[in-house]
Design a protein around this motif. Structure first.
Motif, PDB file in Angstrom:
ATOM      1  N   LEU A 130       6.980 -19.499   1.658  1.00  0.00           N
ATOM      2  CA  LEU A 130       5.807 -18.858   1.064  1.00  0.00           C
ATOM      3  C   LEU A 130       5.787 -17.358   1.347  1.00  0.00           C
ATOM      4  O   LEU A 130       5.438 -16.568   0.474  1.00  0.00           O
ATOM      5  N   GLY A 131       6.178 -16.940   2.528  1.00  0.00           N
ATOM      6  CA  GLY A 131       6.170 -15.518   2.864  1.00  0.00           C
ATOM      7  C   GLY A 131       7.073 -14.713   1.949  1.00  0.00           C
ATOM      8  O   GLY A 131       6.670 -13.677   1.407  1.00  0.00           O
ATOM      9  N   ILE A 132       8.298 -15.190   1.733  1.00  0.00           N
ATOM     10  CA  ILE A 132       9.225 -14.455   0.860  1.00  0.00           C
ATOM     11  C   ILE A 132       8.743 -14.505  -0.580  1.00  0.00           C
ATOM     12  O   ILE A 132       8.884 -13.534  -1.330  1.00  0.00           O
ATOM     13  N   ARG A 133       8.147 -15.628  -0.993  1.00  0.00           N
ATOM     14  CA  ARG A 133       7.588 -15.720  -2.350  1.00  0.00           C
ATOM     15  C   ARG A 133       6.488 -14.673  -2.539  1.00  0.00           C
ATOM     16  O   ARG A 133       6.460 -13.959  -3.549  1.00  0.00           O
ATOM     17  N   MET A 134       5.616 -14.560  -1.548  1.00  0.00           N
ATOM     18  CA  MET A 134       4.521 -13.598  -1.660  1.00  0.00           C
ATOM     19  C   MET A 134       5.026 -12.163  -1.574  1.00  0.00           C
ATOM     20  O   MET A 134       4.543 -11.283  -2.292  1.00  0.00           O
ATOM     21  N   LEU A 135       5.998 -11.907  -0.705  1.00  0.00           N
ATOM     22  CA  LEU A 135       6.574 -10.562  -0.638  1.00  0.00           C
ATOM     23  C   LEU A 135       7.268 -10.202  -1.946  1.00  0.00           C
ATOM     24  O   LEU A 135       7.236  -9.048  -2.372  1.00  0.00           O
ATOM     25  N   SER A 136       7.882 -11.182  -2.607  1.00  0.00           N
ATOM     26  CA  SER A 136       8.522 -10.930  -3.903  1.00  0.00           C
ATOM     27  C   SER A 136       7.493 -10.502  -4.943  1.00  0.00           C
ATOM     28  O   SER A 136       7.736  -9.585  -5.727  1.00  0.00           O
ATOM     29  N   ILE A 137       6.346 -11.152  -4.947  1.00  0.00           N
ATOM     30  CA  ILE A 137       5.288 -10.804  -5.896  1.00  0.00           C
ATOM     31  C   ILE A 137       4.746  -9.411  -5.593  1.00  0.00           C
ATOM     32  O   ILE A 137       4.574  -8.588  -6.500  1.00  0.00           O
ATOM     33  N   ALA A 138       4.499  -9.123  -4.312  1.00  0.00           N
ATOM     34  CA  ALA A 138       4.011  -7.798  -3.934  1.00  0.00           C
ATOM     35  C   ALA A 138       5.057  -6.728  -4.266  1.00  0.00           C
ATOM     36  O   ALA A 138       4.716  -5.645  -4.771  1.00  0.00           O
ATOM     37  N   ALA A 139       6.334  -7.020  -4.004  1.00  0.00           N
ATOM     38  CA  ALA A 139       7.403  -6.060  -4.305  1.00  0.00           C
ATOM     39  C   ALA A 139       7.480  -5.781  -5.800  1.00  0.00           C
ATOM     40  O   ALA A 139       7.606  -4.623  -6.221  1.00  0.00           O
ATOM     41  N   ALA A 140       7.400  -6.822  -6.606  1.00  0.00           N
ATOM     42  CA  ALA A 140       7.458  -6.644  -8.066  1.00  0.00           C
ATOM     43  C   ALA A 140       6.292  -5.789  -8.542  1.00  0.00           C
ATOM     44  O   ALA A 140       6.470  -4.903  -9.381  1.00  0.00           O
ATOM     45  N   ASP A 141       5.119  -6.020  -8.006  1.00  0.00           N
ATOM     46  CA  ASP A 141       3.946  -5.245  -8.395  1.00  0.00           C
ATOM     47  C   ASP A 141       4.114  -3.773  -7.983  1.00  0.00           C
ATOM     48  O   ASP A 141       3.782  -2.865  -8.744  1.00  0.00           O
ATOM     49  N   ALA A 142       4.640  -3.551  -6.780  1.00  0.00           N
ATOM     50  CA  ALA A 142       4.858  -2.180  -6.303  1.00  0.00           C
ATOM     51  C   ALA A 142       5.891  -1.459  -7.161  1.00  0.00           C
ATOM     52  O   ALA A 142       5.720  -0.277  -7.495  1.00  0.00           O
ATOM     53  N   ILE A 143       6.958  -2.152  -7.537  1.00  0.00           N
ATOM     54  CA  ILE A 143       7.977  -1.549  -8.400  1.00  0.00           C
ATOM     55  C   ILE A 143       7.349  -1.167  -9.740  1.00  0.00           C
ATOM     56  O   ILE A 143       7.581  -0.073 -10.267  1.00  0.00           O
ATOM     57  N   GLU A 144       6.546  -2.066 -10.287  1.00  0.00           N
ATOM     58  CA  GLU A 144       5.897  -1.765 -11.566  1.00  0.00           C
ATOM     59  C   GLU A 144       4.970  -0.550 -11.457  1.00  0.00           C
ATOM     60  O   GLU A 144       4.833   0.218 -12.402  1.00  0.00           O
ATOM     61  N   ALA A 145       4.358  -0.357 -10.277  1.00  0.00           N
ATOM     62  CA  ALA A 145       3.463   0.778 -10.065  1.00  0.00           C
ATOM     63  C   ALA A 145       4.221   2.077  -9.787  1.00  0.00           C
ATOM     64  O   ALA A 145       3.611   3.141  -9.683  1.00  0.00           O
ATOM     65  N   GLY A 146       5.553   1.989  -9.644  1.00  0.00           N
ATOM     66  CA  GLY A 146       6.349   3.205  -9.461  1.00  0.00           C
ATOM     67  C   GLY A 146       7.003   3.367  -8.105  1.00  0.00           C
ATOM     68  O   GLY A 146       7.599   4.403  -7.820  1.00  0.00           O
ATOM     69  N   ALA A 147       6.922   2.361  -7.249  1.00  0.00           N
ATOM     70  CA  ALA A 147       7.564   2.468  -5.934  1.00  0.00           C
ATOM     71  C   ALA A 147       9.078   2.513  -6.093  1.00  0.00           C
ATOM     72  O   ALA A 147       9.657   1.733  -6.842  1.00  0.00           O
ATOM     73  N   THR A 148       9.695   3.446  -5.388  1.00  0.00           N
ATOM     74  CA  THR A 148      11.147   3.537  -5.385  1.00  0.00           C
ATOM     75  C   THR A 148      11.730   3.154  -4.028  1.00  0.00           C
ATOM     76  O   THR A 148      12.929   2.958  -3.909  1.00  0.00           O
ATOM     77  N   HIS A 149      10.864   3.069  -3.016  1.00  0.00           N
ATOM     78  CA  HIS A 149      11.287   2.672  -1.668  1.00  0.00           C
ATOM     79  C   HIS A 149      10.234   1.750  -1.065  1.00  0.00           C
ATOM     80  O   HIS A 149       9.050   1.852  -1.394  1.00  0.00           O
ATOM     81  N   ALA A 165       0.857  -1.184   0.000  1.00  0.00           N
ATOM     82  CA  ALA A 165       0.000   0.000   0.000  1.00  0.00           C
ATOM     83  C   ALA A 165       0.891   1.232   0.000  1.00  0.00           C
ATOM     84  O   ALA A 165       1.992   1.213   0.563  1.00  0.00           O
ATOM     85  N   TRP A 166       0.428   2.274  -0.654  1.00  0.00           N
ATOM     86  CA  TRP A 166       1.206   3.510  -0.668  1.00  0.00           C
ATOM     87  C   TRP A 166       1.316   4.044   0.745  1.00  0.00           C
ATOM     88  O   TRP A 166       0.352   4.071   1.494  1.00  0.00           O
ATOM     89  N   ALA A 167       2.521   4.450   1.118  1.00  0.00           N
ATOM     90  CA  ALA A 167       2.820   4.973   2.444  1.00  0.00           C
ATOM     91  C   ALA A 167       3.265   6.423   2.298  1.00  0.00           C
ATOM     92  O   ALA A 167       3.596   6.870   1.196  1.00  0.00           O
ATOM     93  N   PRO A 168       3.289   7.168   3.407  1.00  0.00           N
ATOM     94  CA  PRO A 168       3.826   8.530   3.331  1.00  0.00           C
ATOM     95  C   PRO A 168       5.262   8.497   2.830  1.00  0.00           C
ATOM     96  O   PRO A 168       6.014   7.574   3.123  1.00  0.00           O
ATOM     97  N   GLY A 169       5.614   9.488   2.073  1.00  0.00           N
ATOM     98  CA  GLY A 169       6.955   9.542   1.502  1.00  0.00           C
ATOM     99  C   GLY A 169       6.853   9.381   0.001  1.00  0.00           C
ATOM    100  O   GLY A 169       5.920   8.777  -0.510  1.00  0.00           O
ATOM    101  N   GLU A 170       7.815   9.930  -0.680  1.00  0.00           N
ATOM    102  CA  GLU A 170       7.782   9.912  -2.140  1.00  0.00           C
ATOM    103  C   GLU A 170       7.933   8.495  -2.681  1.00  0.00           C
ATOM    104  O   GLU A 170       8.934   7.831  -2.454  1.00  0.00           O
ATOM    105  N   SER A 171       6.924   8.012  -3.365  1.00  0.00           N
ATOM    106  CA  SER A 171       6.935   6.700  -4.029  1.00  0.00           C
ATOM    107  C   SER A 171       7.331   5.560  -3.090  1.00  0.00           C
ATOM    108  O   SER A 171       8.091   4.676  -3.454  1.00  0.00           O
ATOM    109  N   THR A 172       6.802   5.588  -1.863  1.00  0.00           N
ATOM    110  CA  THR A 172       7.107   4.561  -0.872  1.00  0.00           C
ATOM    111  C   THR A 172       5.931   3.612  -0.742  1.00  0.00           C
ATOM    112  O   THR A 172       4.793   4.037  -0.553  1.00  0.00           O
ATOM    113  N   ALA A 173       6.212   2.317  -0.839  1.00  0.00           N
ATOM    114  CA  ALA A 173       5.194   1.281  -0.694  1.00  0.00           C
ATOM    115  C   ALA A 173       5.478   0.472   0.565  1.00  0.00           C
ATOM    116  O   ALA A 173       6.595  -0.006   0.762  1.00  0.00           O
TER     117      ALA A 173
END
Length: 191
Positions: A100-119, A77-85
């Motif tokens: 499974l936790g790291i696998r799921m975090l990897s998927i969420a991280a990839a999706d956030a990066i694609e949406a523009g997250a830089t942090h 989820a978008w958090a306070p701060g410039e492009s922070t997820a």
């Protein structure tokens, strides 16, 4: 162990129709697991408002299922701060400590990066040794601040299973994970 238990769970995008099954999974967690994920009591069953925030965040949510049963949840989820997820995950007791936790975090991280997250932002209980070890191992350059019993980690956005990589490598990994998600979405029947 039977064949159903050894098959890896299917990870797919989550939505409102997953509320009842997510409530069942969260209700089956130990009090400690629920506290480590939410840093507060959430009730049994969890409130509908909490479930909806988990399933429809300002970013994206994912569930891991085995035979229609949810065994994991991850979101960003978008958090306070410039492009922070902010990233978070919770895994059913029987499926913890199996990757499974790291696998799921990897998927969420990839999706956030694609949406523009830089942090990325992680908020973790100082008593949650497993999550702290995972964060320090997977995101070693994260800065950390303590606020009472909570530790807040901020790190440049990158996928957790790889050390520093070029932006091209990140985009290649994001595309690979998105192709996997599209194949999973295509395999699901329309609701």
């Amino acid at each position: 162990m039977n064949q159903t238990q050894t098959r890896p769970p299917l990870v797919r995008r989550a939505g409102e129709p997953d509320a009842d099954e997510l409530a069942r999974m969260l209700s089956g967690l130990t009090d400690l697991s629920r506290y480590f994920r939410f840093q507060t009591a959430i009730g049994t069953p969890p409130r509908q408002a909490l479930l909806l925030r988990m399933l429809c965040p300002t970013g994206a949510a994912f569930v891991a299922t085995r035979d229609e049963t949810i065994v994991g949840h991850a979101m960003w989820a978008w958090a306070p701060g410039e492009s922070t997820a902010e990233l978070a995950a919770v895994i059913a007791e029987d499926d913890q400590r199996r990757g499974l936790g790291i696998r799921m975090l990897s998927i969420a991280a990839a999706d956030a990066i694609e949406a523009g997250a830089t942090h990325f932002l992680f908020v973790v209980s100082a008593a949650n040794d497993r999550s702290l070890r995972m964060l320090r191992r997977r995101w070693p350059n994260a800065t950390v601040e303590r606020d009472g019993a909570l530790l807040t980690f901020v790190t440049p956005a990158r996928l957790p299973s790889h050390p520093k990589e070029s932006l091209d490598a990140v985009h290649e990994q994001v595309e690979h994970l998105n192709r996997d998600l599209r194949r999973m979405d295509d395999a699901l029947p329309a609701l």
